[in-house]
Design a protein around this motif. Structure first.
Motif, PDB file in Angstrom:
ATOM      1  N   UNK A  65     -13.870 -23.461  88.387  1.00  0.00           N
ATOM      2  CA  UNK A  65     -13.946 -22.119  87.809  1.00  0.00           C
ATOM      3  C   UNK A  65     -14.039 -22.165  86.289  1.00  0.00           C
ATOM      4  N   UNK A  66     -13.378 -23.134  85.687  1.00  0.00           N
ATOM      5  CA  UNK A  66     -13.398 -23.254  84.227  1.00  0.00           C
ATOM      6  C   UNK A  66     -14.587 -24.083  83.746  1.00  0.00           C
ATOM      7  N   UNK A  67     -14.957 -25.091  84.527  1.00  0.00           N
ATOM      8  CA  UNK A  67     -15.984 -26.033  84.112  1.00  0.00           C
ATOM      9  C   UNK A  67     -17.397 -25.463  84.155  1.00  0.00           C
ATOM     10  N   UNK A  68     -17.780 -24.808  85.259  1.00  0.00           N
ATOM     11  CA  UNK A  68     -19.176 -24.413  85.443  1.00  0.00           C
ATOM     12  C   UNK A  68     -19.710 -23.459  84.394  1.00  0.00           C
ATOM     13  N   UNK A  69     -18.954 -22.476  83.926  1.00  0.00           N
ATOM     14  CA  UNK A  69     -19.492 -21.638  82.844  1.00  0.00           C
ATOM     15  C   UNK A  69     -19.778 -22.448  81.567  1.00  0.00           C
ATOM     16  N   UNK A  70     -18.903 -23.387  81.253  1.00  0.00           N
ATOM     17  CA  UNK A  70     -19.092 -24.228  80.066  1.00  0.00           C
ATOM     18  C   UNK A  70     -20.298 -25.145  80.267  1.00  0.00           C
ATOM     19  N   UNK A  71     -20.381 -25.762  81.433  1.00  0.00           N
ATOM     20  CA  UNK A  71     -21.495 -26.665  81.719  1.00  0.00           C
ATOM     21  C   UNK A  71     -22.825 -25.909  81.719  1.00  0.00           C
ATOM     22  N   UNK A 116     -23.589 -23.211  80.054  1.00  0.00           N
ATOM     23  CA  UNK A 116     -23.911 -22.916  78.660  1.00  0.00           C
ATOM     24  C   UNK A 116     -24.516 -24.152  77.990  1.00  0.00           C
ATOM     25  N   UNK A 117     -23.894 -25.294  78.213  1.00  0.00           N
ATOM     26  CA  UNK A 117     -24.406 -26.573  77.683  1.00  0.00           C
ATOM     27  C   UNK A 117     -25.818 -26.838  78.191  1.00  0.00           C
ATOM     28  N   UNK A 118     -26.032 -26.675  79.478  1.00  0.00           N
ATOM     29  CA  UNK A 118     -27.356 -26.926  80.071  1.00  0.00           C
ATOM     30  C   UNK A 118     -28.416 -26.002  79.496  1.00  0.00           C
ATOM     31  N   UNK A 119     -28.068 -24.736  79.333  1.00  0.00           N
ATOM     32  CA  UNK A 119     -29.024 -23.777  78.765  1.00  0.00           C
ATOM     33  C   UNK A 119     -29.419 -24.167  77.347  1.00  0.00           C
ATOM     34  N   UNK A 120     -28.439 -24.533  76.553  1.00  0.00           N
ATOM     35  CA  UNK A 120     -28.719 -24.917  75.160  1.00  0.00           C
ATOM     36  C   UNK A 120     -29.529 -26.212  75.101  1.00  0.00           C
ATOM     37  N   UNK A 121     -29.192 -27.170  75.943  1.00  0.00           N
ATOM     38  CA  UNK A 121     -29.924 -28.440  75.974  1.00  0.00           C
ATOM     39  C   UNK A 121     -31.363 -28.205  76.452  1.00  0.00           C
ATOM     40  N   UNK A 147     -27.893 -34.266  69.856  1.00  0.00           N
ATOM     41  CA  UNK A 147     -26.750 -35.184  69.775  1.00  0.00           C
ATOM     42  C   UNK A 147     -25.491 -34.407  69.393  1.00  0.00           C
ATOM     43  N   UNK A 148     -25.610 -33.503  68.421  1.00  0.00           N
ATOM     44  CA  UNK A 148     -24.455 -32.696  68.023  1.00  0.00           C
ATOM     45  C   UNK A 148     -23.973 -31.830  69.193  1.00  0.00           C
ATOM     46  N   UNK A 149     -24.916 -31.235  69.914  1.00  0.00           N
ATOM     47  CA  UNK A 149     -24.571 -30.432  71.078  1.00  0.00           C
ATOM     48  C   UNK A 149     -23.813 -31.276  72.103  1.00  0.00           C
ATOM     49  N   UNK A 150     -24.308 -32.462  72.378  1.00  0.00           N
ATOM     50  CA  UNK A 150     -23.642 -33.334  73.354  1.00  0.00           C
ATOM     51  C   UNK A 150     -22.249 -33.726  72.881  1.00  0.00           C
ATOM     52  N   UNK A 151     -22.086 -34.001  71.604  1.00  0.00           N
ATOM     53  CA  UNK A 151     -20.758 -34.336  71.078  1.00  0.00           C
ATOM     54  C   UNK A 151     -19.805 -33.144  71.207  1.00  0.00           C
ATOM     55  N   UNK A 152     -20.303 -31.961  70.864  1.00  0.00           N
ATOM     56  CA  UNK A 152     -19.469 -30.750  70.963  1.00  0.00           C
ATOM     57  C   UNK A 152     -19.015 -30.514  72.405  1.00  0.00           C
ATOM     58  N   UNK A 153     -19.934 -30.642  73.329  1.00  0.00           N
ATOM     59  CA  UNK A 153     -19.588 -30.382  74.728  1.00  0.00           C
ATOM     60  C   UNK A 153     -18.802 -31.537  75.341  1.00  0.00           C
ATOM     61  N   UNK A 154     -18.966 -32.723  74.825  1.00  0.00           N
ATOM     62  CA  UNK A 154     -18.125 -33.844  75.260  1.00  0.00           C
ATOM     63  C   UNK A 154     -16.667 -33.489  74.993  1.00  0.00           C
ATOM     64  N   UNK A 155     -16.414 -32.941  73.828  1.00  0.00           N
ATOM     65  CA  UNK A 155     -15.054 -32.514  73.468  1.00  0.00           C
ATOM     66  C   UNK A 155     -14.587 -31.377  74.382  1.00  0.00           C
ATOM     67  N   UNK A 156     -15.464 -30.405  74.637  1.00  0.00           N
ATOM     68  CA  UNK A 156     -15.099 -29.280  75.509  1.00  0.00           C
ATOM     69  C   UNK A 156     -14.837 -29.752  76.933  1.00  0.00           C
ATOM     70  N   UNK A 157     -15.675 -30.671  77.428  1.00  0.00           N
ATOM     71  CA  UNK A 157     -15.495 -31.173  78.789  1.00  0.00           C
ATOM     72  C   UNK A 157     -14.164 -31.897  78.937  1.00  0.00           C
ATOM     73  N   UNK A 158     -13.742 -32.623  77.891  1.00  0.00           N
ATOM     74  CA  UNK A 158     -12.470 -33.356  77.956  1.00  0.00           C
ATOM     75  C   UNK A 158     -11.273 -32.422  78.042  1.00  0.00           C
TER      76      UNK A 158
END
Length: 159
Positions: A54-60, A62-67, A105-116
């Motif tokens: 429930x928490x992960x999929x909205x964040x993921x 958003x990440x996928x859309x931006x990527x 790369x910045x996007x991936x780093x930002x979302x790496x932090x969010x995913x953790x």
């Protein structure tokens, strides 16, 4: 046994969704079917709990859309043939492409932090692996399907 049953279920969902998506080429819902198969695949591979999902999929998402948007912009820069451009336009396109890759790369780093914050580090590692594996599987199925289409009836009987 529980893991085996879950794996079988995910494989069946993936197979049905992929087969349906490819059988209905040209239909607008085939991408949503593919996305549903990806969700099931990743959910299984990283063993998301319902609360995590429930928490992960909205964040993921958003990440996928931006990527996806960054990749779309990068592809647009590659469409133009260099011979049709001035030296300055080529330089500008290459500079923009590098900027877009830096943004990715910045996007991936930002979302790496969010995913953790939402998943264990082991699950984050499995997430990246699951994304690659899912993509490989889809590409393989598309290639297999295209290969089957290019074989003539005569060449199929020779096999």
């Amino acid at each position: 046994m529980k893991y085996f049953l879950r794996s079988v279920l995910v494989v069946l969902v993936l197979a049905v969704a992929s087969a349906t998506a490819f059988a209905q080429a040209g239909r607008p819902d085939r991408l949503s079917q593919l996305e549903n198969a990806k969700i099931a695949y990743i959910t299984d591979k990283i063993a998301l709990t319902q609360d995590q999902a429930q928490k992960f999929w909205p964040v993921y998402n958003d990440f996928s859309d931006k990527r996806r948007e960054l990749n779309r912009r990068l592809r647009q820069l590659r469409i133009t043939a260099p011979d049709a451009l001035t030296d300055q336009q080529i330089k500008d396109n290459l500079t923009q492409a590098m900027d877009l890759r830096e943004q990715e790369v910045k996007l991936e780093k930002d979302y790496f932090t969010k995913f953790q914050k939402l998943l264990s580090i082991r699950q984050v590692g499995k997430l990246y692996m699951a994304e690659r594996d899912f993509t490989r599987e889809v590409i393989k199925r598309v290639a297999d399907r295209r290969g089957a289409r290019t074989l003539s009836p005569a060449s199929r009987s020779d096999e």
